[in-house]
Motif scaffolding. Structure first.
Motif, PDB file in Angstrom:
ATOM      1  N   TRP A  59     -47.646  18.752  -6.471  1.00  0.00           N
ATOM      2  CA  TRP A  59     -49.045  19.148  -6.603  1.00  0.00           C
ATOM      3  C   TRP A  59     -49.991  17.970  -6.362  1.00  0.00           C
ATOM      4  N   GLY A  60     -49.486  16.901  -5.786  1.00  0.00           N
ATOM      5  CA  GLY A  60     -50.337  15.773  -5.434  1.00  0.00           C
ATOM      6  C   GLY A  60     -50.549  14.756  -6.529  1.00  0.00           C
ATOM      7  N   ALA A  61     -49.821  14.855  -7.645  1.00  0.00           N
ATOM      8  CA  ALA A  61     -50.009  13.905  -8.744  1.00  0.00           C
ATOM      9  C   ALA A  61     -49.670  12.487  -8.309  1.00  0.00           C
ATOM     10  N   LEU A  62     -48.574  12.310  -7.581  1.00  0.00           N
ATOM     11  CA  LEU A  62     -48.133  10.966  -7.199  1.00  0.00           C
ATOM     12  C   LEU A  62     -49.097  10.313  -6.229  1.00  0.00           C
ATOM     13  N   VAL A  63     -49.484  11.027  -5.170  1.00  0.00           N
ATOM     14  CA  VAL A  63     -50.369  10.388  -4.184  1.00  0.00           C
ATOM     15  C   VAL A  63     -51.782  10.216  -4.720  1.00  0.00           C
ATOM     16  N   THR A  64     -52.186  11.054  -5.665  1.00  0.00           N
ATOM     17  CA  THR A  64     -53.502  10.848  -6.278  1.00  0.00           C
ATOM     18  C   THR A  64     -53.500   9.541  -7.062  1.00  0.00           C
ATOM     19  N   ALA A  65     -52.435   9.291  -7.815  1.00  0.00           N
ATOM     20  CA  ALA A  65     -52.338   8.047  -8.585  1.00  0.00           C
ATOM     21  C   ALA A  65     -52.167   6.832  -7.682  1.00  0.00           C
ATOM     22  N   LEU A  66     -51.577   7.015  -6.507  1.00  0.00           N
ATOM     23  CA  LEU A  66     -51.289   5.900  -5.586  1.00  0.00           C
ATOM     24  C   LEU A  66     -52.248   5.849  -4.412  1.00  0.00           C
ATOM     25  N   GLY A  79     -54.903   4.404  -3.748  1.00  0.00           N
ATOM     26  CA  GLY A  79     -55.419   3.093  -3.359  1.00  0.00           C
ATOM     27  C   GLY A  79     -54.523   2.358  -2.379  1.00  0.00           C
ATOM     28  N   HIS A  80     -53.298   2.844  -2.192  1.00  0.00           N
ATOM     29  CA  HIS A  80     -52.347   2.191  -1.282  1.00  0.00           C
ATOM     30  C   HIS A  80     -52.176   2.966   0.023  1.00  0.00           C
ATOM     31  N   GLY A  81     -53.015   3.976   0.248  1.00  0.00           N
ATOM     32  CA  GLY A  81     -52.974   4.711   1.498  1.00  0.00           C
ATOM     33  C   GLY A  81     -51.653   5.387   1.784  1.00  0.00           C
ATOM     34  N   PRO A  82     -51.071   6.107   0.825  1.00  0.00           N
ATOM     35  CA  PRO A  82     -49.752   6.699   1.040  1.00  0.00           C
ATOM     36  C   PRO A  82     -49.770   7.861   2.028  1.00  0.00           C
ATOM     37  N   VAL A  83     -48.605   8.140   2.580  1.00  0.00           N
ATOM     38  CA  VAL A  83     -48.390   9.338   3.394  1.00  0.00           C
ATOM     39  C   VAL A  83     -47.655  10.348   2.523  1.00  0.00           C
ATOM     40  N   GLN A  84     -48.197  11.537   2.414  1.00  0.00           N
ATOM     41  CA  GLN A  84     -47.521  12.597   1.674  1.00  0.00           C
ATOM     42  C   GLN A  84     -46.862  13.546   2.671  1.00  0.00           C
ATOM     43  N   ILE A  85     -45.565  13.798   2.479  1.00  0.00           N
ATOM     44  CA  ILE A  85     -44.838  14.749   3.315  1.00  0.00           C
ATOM     45  C   ILE A  85     -44.453  15.931   2.443  1.00  0.00           C
ATOM     46  N   SER A  86     -44.923  17.115   2.819  1.00  0.00           N
ATOM     47  CA  SER A  86     -44.737  18.286   1.976  1.00  0.00           C
ATOM     48  C   SER A  86     -44.399  19.517   2.811  1.00  0.00           C
ATOM     49  N   ASP A  87     -43.604  20.404   2.240  1.00  0.00           N
ATOM     50  CA  ASP A  87     -43.292  21.687   2.879  1.00  0.00           C
ATOM     51  C   ASP A  87     -44.219  22.784   2.393  1.00  0.00           C
ATOM     52  N   SER A  88     -45.114  22.479   1.472  1.00  0.00           N
ATOM     53  CA  SER A  88     -45.868  23.513   0.777  1.00  0.00           C
ATOM     54  C   SER A  88     -47.353  23.521   1.128  1.00  0.00           C
ATOM     55  N   PHE A  89     -47.844  24.645   1.633  1.00  0.00           N
ATOM     56  CA  PHE A  89     -49.270  24.825   1.855  1.00  0.00           C
ATOM     57  C   PHE A  89     -50.022  24.743   0.532  1.00  0.00           C
ATOM     58  N   LEU A  90     -49.464  25.364  -0.514  1.00  0.00           N
ATOM     59  CA  LEU A  90     -50.114  25.322  -1.822  1.00  0.00           C
ATOM     60  C   LEU A  90     -50.146  23.907  -2.377  1.00  0.00           C
TER      61      LEU A  90
END
Length: 384
Positions: free
Chosen positions: A59-66, A68-79
């Motif tokens: 649900w984006g918790a990890l990339v929201t917390a990170l 500031g480091h410009g992470p790439v999120q890879i997800s299979d979920s539209f939701l």
């Protein structure tokens, strides 16, 4: 609105679609454990100055917390993608602080830190580790996270076989971390996905055809009994009409609708990008050259033009990650009713014990049993 408290700050987070009655949070102890490890590792904080990739952030918790480091999120979920964008916004983080990619898009060419939120599907994990392996190097920090019930010996073997030596942490709050040390040189890169399945002879108009399933798609190795019941009793229809395969999976139901009525316009809908890729491959492999269909990532039929569908075919899921719930089915039924024209029909197949007929009668004012077997029931509701 619940808040995740970390060494990097407090973050207001919610799942998507946001529902104040939903008792489930947008993160769990595994997310907390992983974030804490990044800052409190025994030999110092993990260097996040390079290319950071987060796989399976639900649900984006990890990339929201990170962020500031410009992470790439890879997800299979539209939701999950929509949840990430909403959580970034509610915490005042610019949307472009995180690069969002689906599991079907090309991964970054180099990964310095790979964080893996272990998915429910072992097949999806296998496929994604294969896809990411070429970008991993000997200096890459690889850390996985999951609840104890999500991490098995088979999970660790995948990391070790595809990337390198793997070990686990002690359990904390029923969560565990996975540490993997990438080995130099190419390891086994023989990704077994996608897979093909030849349909049995009792599958209606699609009998004997081959469907394609990418990793993580429901019932990739066999035709599930509920879908088989629907295929055997597919409504015989002719003429121009708009058919929606809602929650399409590998697309076998929508394919059957397209083949039984060549004049129909078929739209395949799913929240999984893996499912949509499967449905498109299945459709192209079994229809004449030039045949056209639409493949849409969406939250059910939310946002569809109202009154534009003639027939909706649906085999709804009754789980979200590891929790069983009828919330997804209820959203699908409501979206289908809004999207159907007057006189349009919703056909639903599901386990008998789920009692979908009660919800459909409440929503449509009518519901009839088309077919049934000891475990499944096929229902038809008409929009009046």
């Amino acid at each position: 609105m619940e808040r995740l408290t970390t060494a990097r700050g407090d973050f207001a987070l919610a799942r998507f679609p946001e529902d104040p009655r939903d008792p489930l949070r947008a993160w769990d102890a595994a997310d907390e454990y992983l974030l804490r490890h990044l800052d409190e590792r025994e030999d110092g904080p993990v260097d996040l100055s390079g290319s950071v990739v987060v796989l399976g952030d639900r649900w984006g918790a990890l990339v929201t917390a990170l962020a500031g480091h410009g992470p790439v999120q890879i997800s299979d979920s539209f939701l999950g993608r929509r949840a990430t964008l909403a959580n970034l916004e509610r915490n005042g983080v610019p949307a472009d602080a995180v690069r969002l990619r689906t599991t079907r898009e090309a991964p970054p060419e180099r990964i310095d830190v790979l964080l893996v939120r272990v998915p429910k599907s072992l097949a999806l994990l296998e496929d994604q580790l294969h896809r990411l392996a070429p970008a991993v190097h000997t200096g890459t920090v690889v850390v996985g996270a999951g609840m104890v019930t999500e991490i098995h010996t088979s999970t660790l073997r995948l990391f070790e076989r595809i990337l390198g030596p793997t070990r686990t942490s002690l359990a904390v709050k029923k969560a565990r971390l996975i540490f993997c040390t990438p080995e130099p040189g190419p390891l086994r890169k023989d990704d077994p996905w996608p897979r093909s399945l030849r349909l049995p002879a009792d599958s209606g108009v699609v009998s004997g055809l081959t469907v394609v399933s990418h990793a993580g798609v429901f019932s990739a190795d066999r035709l599930d009994a509920g879908t088989r019941l629907l295929l055997r009793n597919l409504p015989a229809r002719t003429g121009a009409e708009h058919v929606v395969d809602l929650g399409c999976g590998n697309g076998v139901i929508g394919l059957a609708a397209a083949l039984s009525n060549p004049h129909a316009e078929v739209t395949f809908v799913d929240e999984s990008y893996q499912a949509l890729a499967s449905a498109e491959a299945t459709f192209l492999a079994n229809t004449p050259a030039g045949a056209v269909a639409r493949f849409t990532a969406a939250d059910g039929m939310v946002g569809f033009p109202p009154g534009t569908a003639d027939l909706v075919l649906n085999n709804p899921p009754f789980h979200s990650h590891r929790g069983r719930t009828d919330a997804t089915a209820w959203r699908m039924f409501n979206g289908a009713r809004a999207g159907l024209r007057r006189g349009g029909e919703l056909w639903v197949v599901g386990n008998r014990h789920l009692g979908y007929h009660v919800k459909l009668r409440r929503l449509f004012g009518n519901c009839e049993v088309v077919a049934s077997d000891p475990k499944f029931v096929l229902l038809r509701a008409v929009k009046k």
